[in-house]
Design a protein around this motif. Structure first.
Motif: not given
Length: 197
Positions: A122-142, A151-157
């Protein structure tokens, strides 16, 4: 490397020789060897209580430092709080033998979705690059899908989920609101659609 084709014209034979020479001389990248388990061996390593898990965590999976929570609502009533910061992924679905959090509605699949924490750039407010742990969700082709903010999310993404997002599984009326220990108790984030003079 010389390739000879039976009944091939000289032109085709020269083109094949040229292609083989280009690969050798120009150093065209060949696929690197991948020694990770796959196929039947991967399936044997990805079972819980004899049940095959339809998901494998990515290499960038991490346990978050932020203490995330899912607040479960049925109508206007908060029915429970799910603490989702103690491991890198949480499987959600009907199969109580393997899931971390059950979704018992008949429209939910046995292994419906996964909340996955990922270490991303991710890009910090001062423009530098960094790494961050963020939450994601993935639908398992339900069968009936996963919804983020209706909003329905795309499966497997992977779809990034943010503070105050509302998650639903299948046609269940239960809603899960994503918050963390430092979430504010006001609605200031929702006032962005108001016209200002």
């Amino acid at each position: 490397n010389t390739f000879v084709l039976d009944d091939a014209s000289d032109t085709v034979s020269k083109e094949i020789k040229l292609s083989a020479t280009q690969v050798e001389n120009e150093g065209i990248n060949k696929a690197e060897a991948n020694f990770e388990v796959s196929g039947k061996l991967a399936a044997d390593n990805n079972t819980v209580g004899g049940v095959l898990i339809n998901y494998t965590e990515p290499k960038e999976a991490r346990i978050p430092k932020t203490k995330w929570r899912l607040y479960e609502f049925k109508g206007d009533k908060n029915t429970s709080t799910l603490y989702i910061h103690r491991q890198s992924a949480y499987l959600i679905g009907r199969d109580r033998k393997v899931v971390d959090f059950p979704a018992d509605h008949p429209s939910c699949s046995k292994q419906h979705a996964v909340i996955q924490y990922r270490l991303v750039d991710y890009t910090k407010e001062d423009g530098r690059k960094g790494k961050k742990v963020k939450p994601y969700i993935i639908d398992l082709d339900s069968t009936n899908g996963t919804f983020v903010n209706n909003h329905k999310i795309d499966p497997s993404r992977y779809v990034e989920v943010k503070e105050k997002d509302v998650i639903k599984f299948g046609f269940s009326t239960r809603e899960y609101v994503l918050l963390h220990e430092s979430s504010k108790d006001d609605d200031s984030d929702f006032d962005n659609n108001v016209d200002t003079p």
